[in-house]
Design an enzyme around this catalytic site. Structure first.
Site, PDB file in Angstrom:
ATOM      1  N   ARG A 204       0.520  -1.839   0.020  1.00  0.00           N
ATOM      2  CA  ARG A 204       0.164   0.068   0.035  1.00  0.00           C
ATOM      3  C   ARG A 204       1.213   1.552  -0.285  1.00  0.00           C
ATOM      4  O   ARG A 204       1.619   1.103   0.864  1.00  0.00           O
ATOM      5  CB  ARG A 204      -0.567  -0.504   1.281  1.00  0.00           C
ATOM      6  CG  ARG A 204      -2.230  -1.268   0.930  1.00  0.00           C
ATOM      7  CD  ARG A 204      -3.089  -0.712  -0.088  1.00  0.00           C
ATOM      8  NE  ARG A 204      -4.258  -1.307   0.635  1.00  0.00           N
ATOM      9  CZ  ARG A 204      -4.108  -2.548  -0.586  1.00  0.00           C
ATOM     10  NH1 ARG A 204      -3.450  -3.557  -1.666  1.00  0.00           N
ATOM     11  NH2 ARG A 204      -5.473  -3.737   0.006  1.00  0.00           N
TER      12      ARG A 204
ATOM     13  N   GLU B 216      -3.127   7.519  -3.737  1.00  0.00           N
ATOM     14  CA  GLU B 216      -3.360   6.913  -4.827  1.00  0.00           C
ATOM     15  C   GLU B 216      -4.929   7.108  -5.368  1.00  0.00           C
ATOM     16  O   GLU B 216      -5.948   7.372  -4.280  1.00  0.00           O
ATOM     17  CB  GLU B 216      -3.001   5.387  -4.603  1.00  0.00           C
ATOM     18  CG  GLU B 216      -3.561   4.234  -5.693  1.00  0.00           C
ATOM     19  CD  GLU B 216      -2.892   3.106  -5.276  1.00  0.00           C
ATOM     20  OE1 GLU B 216      -3.763   2.462  -5.903  1.00  0.00           O
ATOM     21  OE2 GLU B 216      -2.097   2.634  -4.754  1.00  0.00           O
TER      22      GLU B 216
ATOM     23  N   HIS C 163      -1.762  -0.265  -9.681  1.00  0.00           N
ATOM     24  CA  HIS C 163      -2.121  -0.866  -9.111  1.00  0.00           C
ATOM     25  C   HIS C 163      -2.490  -1.370  -9.881  1.00  0.00           C
ATOM     26  O   HIS C 163      -4.037  -2.511  -9.615  1.00  0.00           O
ATOM     27  CB  HIS C 163      -3.086  -0.205  -7.542  1.00  0.00           C
ATOM     28  CG  HIS C 163      -3.376  -0.933  -7.020  1.00  0.00           C
ATOM     29  ND1 HIS C 163      -3.779   0.059  -5.774  1.00  0.00           N
ATOM     30  CD2 HIS C 163      -3.349  -2.215  -6.736  1.00  0.00           C
ATOM     31  CE1 HIS C 163      -3.726  -1.037  -4.516  1.00  0.00           C
ATOM     32  NE2 HIS C 163      -3.572  -2.560  -5.027  1.00  0.00           N
TER      33      HIS C 163
END
Length: 310
Positions: free
Chosen positions: A223, A252, A271
């Site tokens: 993360r 993000e 991602h």
């Protein structure tokens, strides 16, 4: 003896054919939530029911990371329900992506891809190898365990860091997270694969980056919050480390115009280390395995521990 209700499992928020078949492979049948003893979920916490029928004893969540479920207080709202995550289900795919980012960086592929001439002598000093290198995996759970043999095949040695310090197969050394400070000056590269919790926020910051060798690459497939973005930008800008491979960022999505986009020693993927088609199939297999355990009364895979934050 297995009760009929323990074989009745609901799917939410909508029925999914792959999950129906996964439930059947596990030895159960799909049923409306009102009649179910378990719920297989395929969306985020915003759509999750505010209350569950009294008969529901287990909920399977679709993601490996569960920080958004803590933010939504889902576990607090259902204290008598056992939750499991998808931790480990996507490990091989994400590990493969982590290896690709690391190897691309070490072999200077970003610069080679941008070249428009055979004359690239300026890259000679940038091209390295993983053979003989030490790679530290911070958070050596499912992804780390899948990554270790991939790195070993290329001749790299792995130092694993986990919460307990319990030895991880294939690692030359395993450290508890309490000894993480020993890592930074004694490794070539770092792969971040730990869960996101308040305790792991900015686990990699300016002090840690400053202690890494100048040839180090930092890869983050966990993360974005685990790495201090501002500190990373500065380390990349000044070339105090060689580069970073990021499948996750903070913030993000990474906004257009962010400094990371302008740095040639940053490899950024959106991602997508766990693309949709592969994720759906892997989740279905994870569900089938956990349903079989649930029906048999066995311990479930990837149980969420609210006291640990994952």
């Amino acid at each position: 003896m297995t009760s009929p209700r323990s074989k009745a499992i609901a799917i939410g928020p909508e029925e999914d054919r792959k999950l129906v078949k996964a439930i059947e492979r596990g030895g159960a049948v799909s049923t409306p939530l009102s009649d179910a003893s378990a719920l297989i979920w395929s969306a985020g916490p915003s759509d999750f029911p505010a209350s569950l029928p009294d008969g529901v004893r287990w909920v399977q969540l679709p993601s490996a990371g569960v920080e958004s479920w803590f933010d939504a207080r889902a576990f607090e709202a259902h204290p008598s329900v056992e939750f499991t995550s998808a931790a480990g289900a996507f490990a091989a795919t994400v590990a493969e992506h982590a290896l690709a980012l690391l190897l691309a960086g070490v072999r200077a592929l970003p610069e080679h891809l941008q070249a428009r001439s055979w004359e690239q002598e300026h890259l000679i000093g940038r091209v390295g190898t993983l053979r003989g290198a030490t790679v530290t995996i911070v958070g050596a759970g499912g992804i780390g365990r899948a990554l270790i043999p991939m790195l070993a095949a290329l001749g790299a040695e792995v130092v694993a860091v986990n919460r307990s310090g319990r030895p991880v197969p294939g690692a030359i050394r395993t450290l508890p997270v309490s000894a993480l400070d020993e890592v930074w000056s004694n490794t070539d590269h770092v792969v971040v694969a730990a869960p996101a919790t308040p305790a792991t926020r900015h686990l990699v910051g300016s002090a840690e980056l400053a202690r890494l060798p100048r040839h180090s690459w930092v890869v983050n497939v966990a993360r974005g919050s685990l790495v201090d973005t501002d500190a990373l930008v500065e380390a990349l800008r000044t070339e105090s480390i060689a580069g970073a491979g990021l499948d996750v960022t903070d913030p993000e999505p990474l906004p257009d115009g962010h400094p990371l986009w302008r740095l040639t020693n940053a490899i950024i993927t959106p991602h997508d280390s766990n693309p949709t088609v592969l994720r759906e199939n892997a989740y279905a297999e994870h569900v089938a395995a956990n349903v079989a355990r649930f029906v048999a009364g066995e311990a479930l895979i990837a149980r969420v521990d609210p006291t640990q934050g994952y």
